[in-house]
Design a protein around this motif. Structure first.
Motif, PDB file in Angstrom:
ATOM      1  N   ALA A  82      -8.275  -4.996   4.311  1.00 17.18           N
ATOM      2  CA  ALA A  82      -7.701  -5.409   3.206  1.00 17.18           C
ATOM      3  C   ALA A  82      -7.260  -4.320   2.445  1.00 17.18           C
ATOM      4  CB  ALA A  82      -9.892  -4.899   2.575  1.00 17.18           C
ATOM      5  N   CYS A  83      -6.775  -5.466   1.768  1.00 19.22           N
ATOM      6  CA  CYS A  83      -5.699  -4.733  -0.015  1.00 19.22           C
ATOM      7  C   CYS A  83      -6.563  -3.784  -0.307  1.00 19.22           C
ATOM      8  CB  CYS A  83      -5.124  -5.945  -0.609  1.00 19.22           C
ATOM      9  SG  CYS A  83      -4.630  -5.569  -1.309  1.00 19.22           S
ATOM     10  N   ALA A  84      -6.069  -2.744  -0.620  1.00 19.33           N
ATOM     11  CA  ALA A  84      -6.680  -2.029  -1.340  1.00 19.33           C
ATOM     12  C   ALA A  84      -7.162  -2.136  -3.903  1.00 19.33           C
ATOM     13  CB  ALA A  84      -5.809  -0.499  -1.529  1.00 19.33           C
ATOM     14  N   SER A  85      -5.924  -3.543  -3.265  1.00 19.56           N
ATOM     15  CA  SER A  85      -5.310  -3.763  -5.246  1.00 19.56           C
ATOM     16  C   SER A  85      -7.278  -4.524  -5.318  1.00 19.56           C
ATOM     17  CB  SER A  85      -4.912  -4.579  -5.296  1.00 19.56           C
ATOM     18  OG  SER A  85      -4.767  -5.274  -6.457  1.00 19.56           O
ATOM     19  N   CYS A  86      -7.141  -5.652  -4.047  1.00 15.43           N
ATOM     20  CA  CYS A  86      -8.236  -6.869  -4.308  1.00 15.43           C
ATOM     21  C   CYS A  86      -8.907  -6.838  -2.980  1.00 15.43           C
ATOM     22  CB  CYS A  86      -7.777  -8.117  -4.496  1.00 15.43           C
ATOM     23  SG  CYS A  86      -6.146  -9.058  -2.924  1.00 15.43           S
ATOM     24  N   GLY A  87      -8.950  -6.921  -2.456  1.00 14.56           N
ATOM     25  CA  GLY A  87      -9.622  -6.619  -0.994  1.00 14.56           C
ATOM     26  C   GLY A  87      -9.430  -8.078   0.138  1.00 14.56           C
ATOM     27  N   THR A  88      -8.419  -8.868  -0.276  1.00  9.51           N
ATOM     28  CA  THR A  88      -8.014  -9.255   0.090  1.00  9.51           C
ATOM     29  C   THR A  88      -8.288  -9.166   1.925  1.00  9.51           C
ATOM     30  OG1 THR A  88      -7.199 -11.194  -0.889  1.00  9.51           O
ATOM     31  CG2 THR A  88      -6.493 -11.763   1.134  1.00  9.51           C
ATOM     32  N   ARG A  89      -8.514  -9.778   2.815  1.00  9.65           N
ATOM     33  CA  ARG A  89      -8.197  -9.131   4.243  1.00  9.65           C
ATOM     34  C   ARG A  89      -7.273  -9.952   5.600  1.00  9.65           C
ATOM     35  NH1 ARG A  89     -11.384  -4.836   5.311  1.00  9.65           N
ATOM     36  NH2 ARG A  89     -11.553  -6.045   7.553  1.00  9.65           N
ATOM     37  N   PRO A 113       3.419  -8.168  -2.848  1.00  7.45           N
ATOM     38  CA  PRO A 113       3.822  -6.765  -3.120  1.00  7.45           C
ATOM     39  C   PRO A 113       2.959  -5.600  -3.079  1.00  7.45           C
ATOM     40  CG  PRO A 113       4.624  -7.627  -5.208  1.00  7.45           C
ATOM     41  CD  PRO A 113       3.857  -9.243  -4.390  1.00  7.45           C
ATOM     42  N   LYS A 114       1.463  -6.212  -3.627  1.00  5.04           N
ATOM     43  CA  LYS A 114       0.472  -4.949  -3.802  1.00  5.04           C
ATOM     44  C   LYS A 114      -0.023  -5.633  -2.550  1.00  5.04           C
ATOM     45  CE  LYS A 114      -0.567  -5.881  -8.194  1.00  5.04           C
ATOM     46  NZ  LYS A 114      -1.652  -6.665  -9.242  1.00  5.04           N
ATOM     47  N   LEU A 115       0.087  -6.241  -1.753  1.00  7.49           N
ATOM     48  CA  LEU A 115      -0.865  -5.619  -0.624  1.00  7.49           C
ATOM     49  C   LEU A 115       0.744  -5.094   0.279  1.00  7.49           C
ATOM     50  CD1 LEU A 115      -2.346  -6.702   2.262  1.00  7.49           C
ATOM     51  CD2 LEU A 115      -1.227  -8.481   2.371  1.00  7.49           C
ATOM     52  N   VAL A 116       1.869  -5.227   0.346  1.00  3.76           N
ATOM     53  CA  VAL A 116       3.176  -4.144   0.783  1.00  3.76           C
ATOM     54  C   VAL A 116       2.513  -2.791   0.915  1.00  3.76           C
ATOM     55  CG1 VAL A 116       5.163  -3.674   0.523  1.00  3.76           C
ATOM     56  CG2 VAL A 116       4.210  -6.257   1.009  1.00  3.76           C
ATOM     57  N   ASP A 117       2.459  -2.626  -0.509  1.00  5.37           N
ATOM     58  CA  ASP A 117       1.491  -1.150  -0.702  1.00  5.37           C
ATOM     59  C   ASP A 117       0.753  -0.188  -0.237  1.00  5.37           C
ATOM     60  OD1 ASP A 117       4.015  -1.376  -1.803  1.00  5.37           O
ATOM     61  OD2 ASP A 117       2.895  -1.332  -4.468  1.00  5.37           O
ATOM     62  N   SER A 118      -0.218  -1.699  -0.103  1.00  3.89           N
ATOM     63  CA  SER A 118      -1.363  -0.842   0.603  1.00  3.89           C
ATOM     64  C   SER A 118      -1.593  -0.547   2.449  1.00  3.89           C
ATOM     65  CB  SER A 118      -2.987  -2.291   0.470  1.00  3.89           C
ATOM     66  OG  SER A 118      -3.944  -1.399   0.655  1.00  3.89           O
ATOM     67  N   ILE A 119      -0.625  -1.653   2.567  1.00  4.36           N
ATOM     68  CA  ILE A 119       0.047  -1.569   4.214  1.00  4.36           C
ATOM     69  C   ILE A 119       0.647  -0.518   4.044  1.00  4.36           C
ATOM     70  CG2 ILE A 119       0.793  -2.754   6.030  1.00  4.36           C
ATOM     71  CD1 ILE A 119       0.062  -5.231   5.345  1.00  4.36           C
ATOM     72  N   GLY A 120       1.489  -0.734   3.290  1.00  2.00           N
ATOM     73  CA  GLY A 120       2.395   1.250   3.695  1.00  2.00           C
ATOM     74  C   GLY A 120       1.130   2.891   3.170  1.00  2.00           C
ATOM     75  N   ALA A 121      -0.048   2.352   2.575  1.00  2.00           N
ATOM     76  CA  ALA A 121      -0.384   3.560   1.891  1.00  2.00           C
ATOM     77  C   ALA A 121      -1.406   3.686   3.523  1.00  2.00           C
ATOM     78  CB  ALA A 121      -1.451   3.451   0.920  1.00  2.00           C
ATOM     79  N   ALA A 122      -1.396   2.736   3.747  1.00  2.00           N
ATOM     80  CA  ALA A 122      -3.105   2.786   5.749  1.00  2.00           C
ATOM     81  C   ALA A 122      -1.606   3.602   6.458  1.00  2.00           C
ATOM     82  CB  ALA A 122      -3.639   0.919   5.316  1.00  2.00           C
ATOM     83  N   GLY A 145      -2.466   6.854   8.134  1.00  2.00           N
ATOM     84  CA  GLY A 145      -2.182   7.006   9.433  1.00  2.00           C
ATOM     85  C   GLY A 145      -4.111   5.758  10.419  1.00  2.00           C
ATOM     86  N   GLU A 146      -3.993   4.791   9.982  1.00  2.00           N
ATOM     87  CA  GLU A 146      -4.738   4.011  10.035  1.00  2.00           C
ATOM     88  C   GLU A 146      -3.933   2.858  10.464  1.00  2.00           C
ATOM     89  OE1 GLU A 146      -7.251  -0.030   7.908  1.00  2.00           O
ATOM     90  OE2 GLU A 146      -6.173   1.395   6.672  1.00  2.00           O
ATOM     91  N   PHE A 147      -2.599   2.687  10.714  1.00  2.00           N
ATOM     92  CA  PHE A 147      -1.888   1.901  11.242  1.00  2.00           C
ATOM     93  C   PHE A 147      -0.869   2.916  12.304  1.00  2.00           C
ATOM     94  CE2 PHE A 147      -2.884  -1.107   8.727  1.00  2.00           C
ATOM     95  CZ  PHE A 147      -3.753  -1.810   9.176  1.00  2.00           C
ATOM     96  N   GLY A 148       0.133   3.046  13.474  1.00  2.00           N
ATOM     97  CA  GLY A 148       0.792   3.100  14.063  1.00  2.00           C
ATOM     98  C   GLY A 148       1.863   2.178  14.332  1.00  2.00           C
TER      99      GLY A 148
END
Length: 88
Positions: A18-25, A67-76, A80-83
């Motif tokens: 889920a995007c940390a900015s808007c919650g879109t899954r 770009p906000k989704l990219v940042d959210s995935i990068g933080a995840a 350690g959420e994604f290997g």
């Protein structure tokens, strides 16, 4: 390539995010440090960035992703959420 192999190649390893900015899954797979696969599970218009672009008359098909989704995935990934699949 068999159908099962093709399915595994295209969808194996995808995990919900889920995007940390808007919650879109979306579904995400980190194939390498530089390569991320993203599959939208809803209309991309549910993302405020894409919705704003569409409202402005922009062609959202030309956007790689939000770009906000990219940042959210990068933080995840950093958390350690994604290997990364080929990391090791």
């Amino acid at each position: 390539m068999t159908t099962a192999e093709r399915t595994e190649f295209l969808s194996g390893g995808l995990r919900p995010h889920a995007c940390a900015s808007c919650g879109t899954r979306v579904l995400v797979k980190k194939n390498s440090v530089k390569h991320t696969s993203i599959q939208w599970t809803t209309d991309a218009g549910s993302c405020p960035v894409f919705a704003e672009q569409a409202e402005a008359g922009e062609n959202t098909a030309l956007l790689d992703t939000c770009p906000k989704l990219v940042d959210s995935i990068g933080a995840a990934v950093r958390d350690g959420e994604f290997g990364v699949l080929d990391a090791g």
